[in-house]
Design an enzyme around this catalytic site. Structure first.
Site, mmCIF file in Angstrom:
data_model
loop_
_atom_site.group_PDB
_atom_site.id
_atom_site.type_symbol
_atom_site.label_atom_id
_atom_site.label_comp_id
_atom_site.label_asym_id
_atom_site.label_seq_id
_atom_site.Cartn_x
_atom_site.Cartn_y
_atom_site.Cartn_z
ATOM 1 N N CYS A 29 4.308 12.274 0.099
ATOM 2 C CA CYS A 29 3.251 13.194 0.517
ATOM 3 C C CYS A 29 2.368 12.553 1.595
ATOM 4 C CB CYS A 29 2.454 13.688 -0.695
ATOM 5 S SG CYS A 29 1.491 15.169 -0.337
ATOM 6 N N HIS A 58 6.810 16.285 -3.557
ATOM 7 C CA HIS A 58 6.602 15.288 -4.606
ATOM 8 C C HIS A 58 7.866 15.122 -5.444
ATOM 9 C CE1 HIS A 58 2.277 14.619 -4.140
ATOM 10 N NE2 HIS A 58 2.275 15.854 -3.659
ATOM 11 N N GLU A 116 8.341 13.038 -7.713
ATOM 12 C CA GLU A 116 7.927 12.745 -9.089
ATOM 13 C C GLU A 116 7.546 14.012 -9.848
ATOM 14 O OE1 GLU A 116 6.072 12.514 -6.483
ATOM 15 O OE2 GLU A 116 3.933 12.662 -6.951
#
Lengths: 216, 258
Positions: free
Chosen positions: A88, A196, A198
């Site tokens: 990001c 993202h 994650e």
């Protein structure tokens, strides 16, 4: 082998660390994930991850506030050629400049500016917040076996700015959001995602696994 | 292609899911972390926790819930309820929340939205708006902001308020109709559409979902970019996948990743 996740006060550190730990666990030779704000640990790490949420200038200030961090990071990635993953705003910092509210210098690893996204379709909201598919621009080891394209898997985006690279060759994948949005960049031993990983469930973990296996 | 989001919402009190979640075999239907894991596996696009813990002492329990959820679920997580200070936001984000929703604290002090957005970025600041239709003598109806679960009227116009908080830095609006919440009659589409059309940021529709057509209506008629529901998912009436398949059949772009 150690993976250093740089802690400079960015909010999403915990999630990023957990996702890298999860991805590392499924490897034959698991790498140790280390969250650190010690420039020396970053310099010595085998791989480096720079997460980032919030505004470009704030994140840049955060990195600068850790004495010696930028030097260690630059040396490790640009001279020692350690694999680097920016997430990001961590990815946006790879650019020459950020133009979010104010103009701020980036690391200048990838020529280009970070500019506001302006979807042509007025029904599309900003921030670009939610799940989108990715269109492959250039093959890369970190994208191995990932189903991309309009019928492929989705990645989770939350952003209002994106990196507009000067050289097309630095783009690995884009998303479509009322116009092209830079989704993944890659140059030399550094890669970065606007989305993202994650937070992108199985797709994100698969991408992280690929990064951990990547031997540039 | 960008997709519409389906977001289950869990009410959590003192670290337990209120009324439980029973759509899959869970060892403990009241454990929010187990419920979150199940929704993650079911393909929910995001998850929202609303902390309705009344006492300050038990707030720490929520942080532990968030931490354990973030360790097990790699999906976006929004946490709301009782968020009053910049420190509250910081500890939630540090625990693993991706977005934090602010409700009453923004009503009583708008500047809080600005402070939060400047410190953490607009992308993680959700402003939750509880709106209720109010009859006006001699005039047309309007929607007003209510706080404390719809008990306290504020006299603030919901549309103007939404525009104001977005100008201050809200990155998303979570709009709940207090008239529809719990009724199963569907979203309040006129207010959803009025707010979605008057702000630049995404609007999540909430309150009143009783069937899958309601989810479609929220997007198509209400112009929401995401739909939030609780009971239709928690008690096994519909799965996330059934909801998405239904929305696909209605022509909406949905994420169907395995």
């Amino acid at each position: 082998m150690t993976v250093a996740i740089i802690d400079y006060g960015s909010g999403n550190l915990h999630s990023a660390a957990k996702a890298f730990e999860r991805a590392a666990r499924s490897m034959d030779d698991p790498e140790a994930i280390k969250v650190t704000r010690d420039p020396d640990a970053v310099y010595r790490a085998d791989r480096i991850v720079l997460p980032g949420v919030g505004a470009f200038a704030d994140c840049r200030r955060g990195v600068d506030a850790v004495d010696g961090m930028l030097e260690a990071l630059t040396e490790a990635v640009r001279v020692k050629a350690r694999p680097f993953f920016g997430i990001c705003v961590g990815m946006q910092l790879m650019a020459t400049r950020g133009k979010e509210h104010v103009t701020t210098e980036g690391f200048d690893w990838i020529a280009g500016d970070v500019v506001k996204i302006e979807p042509r379709d007025e029904n599309l909201k900003v921030p670009h917040m939610g799940w989108n598919t990715l269109d492959l621009v250039r093959e890369h080891p970190v994208l191995e076996r990932l189903p991309l394209g309009p019928k492929g898997r989705h990645a989770y985006f939350v952003h209002s700015y994106h990196l507009a690279p000067a050289n097309e060759a630095d783009v690995l994948a884009r998303a479509e959001y009322g116009g092209p949005v830079t989704a993944i960049v890659g140059k030399d031993t550094a890669v970065g995602t606007q989305f993202h990983p994650e937070k992108s469930q199985r797709f994100g973990l698969a991408l992280i696994s690929n990064f951990l296996k990547w031997k540039p | 292609m960008f997709k519409v989001r389906v977001i289950p919402c869990l009410d959590v009190k003192d670290g337990r899911v209120v009324k439980g979640v029973n759509f899959v075999d869970l060892r403990d239907a009241g454990d929010p972390v187990e419920a979150a894991i199940a929704y993650d596996a079911a393909g929910a696009d995001e998850l929202t926790f609303l902390d309705i813990t009344a006492t300050h002492e038990n707030r720490g329990i929520m942080l532990d819930v968030v931490r354990r959820t973030a360790e097990a679920c790699f999906m976006p997580l929004t946490v709301g309820g009782g968020v009053r200070t910049v420190d509250d936001i910081k500890t939630l984000l540090r625990s693993g929340a991706d977005k934090v929703s602010i409700n009453s604290a923004a009503v009583s002090r708008r500047e809080f939205v600005k402070e939060a957005a400047e410190k953490f970025g607009e992308q993680c600041i959700v402003v939750a708006i509880d709106a209720k239709r109010v009859k006006r003598a001699g005039g047309s109806d309007r929607w007003e902001i209510f706080t404390h679960g719809g008990r306290n009227a504020t006299g603030i116009d919901a549309i103007e308020y939404a525009q104001e908080v977005v100008a201050l830095g809200a990155g998303e609006i979570l709009l709940t109709s207090m008239d529809r919440d719990g009724t199963r009659q569907g979203f309040d589409l006129p207010i959803t559409r009025a707010i979605a059309d008057s702000v630049s940021v995404p609007v999540i529709a909430s309150g009143g979902v009783g069937n899958l057509d309601h989810l479609v209506d929220g997007v198509r008629e209400g112009h929401a970019t995401g739909v939030l529901a609780a009971s239709i998912f928690h008690f096994g009436e519909f799965t996330i996948r059934q909801a998405k398949d239904h929305m696909v059949r209605a022509g909406l772009p949905m994420r169907l990743d395995p």
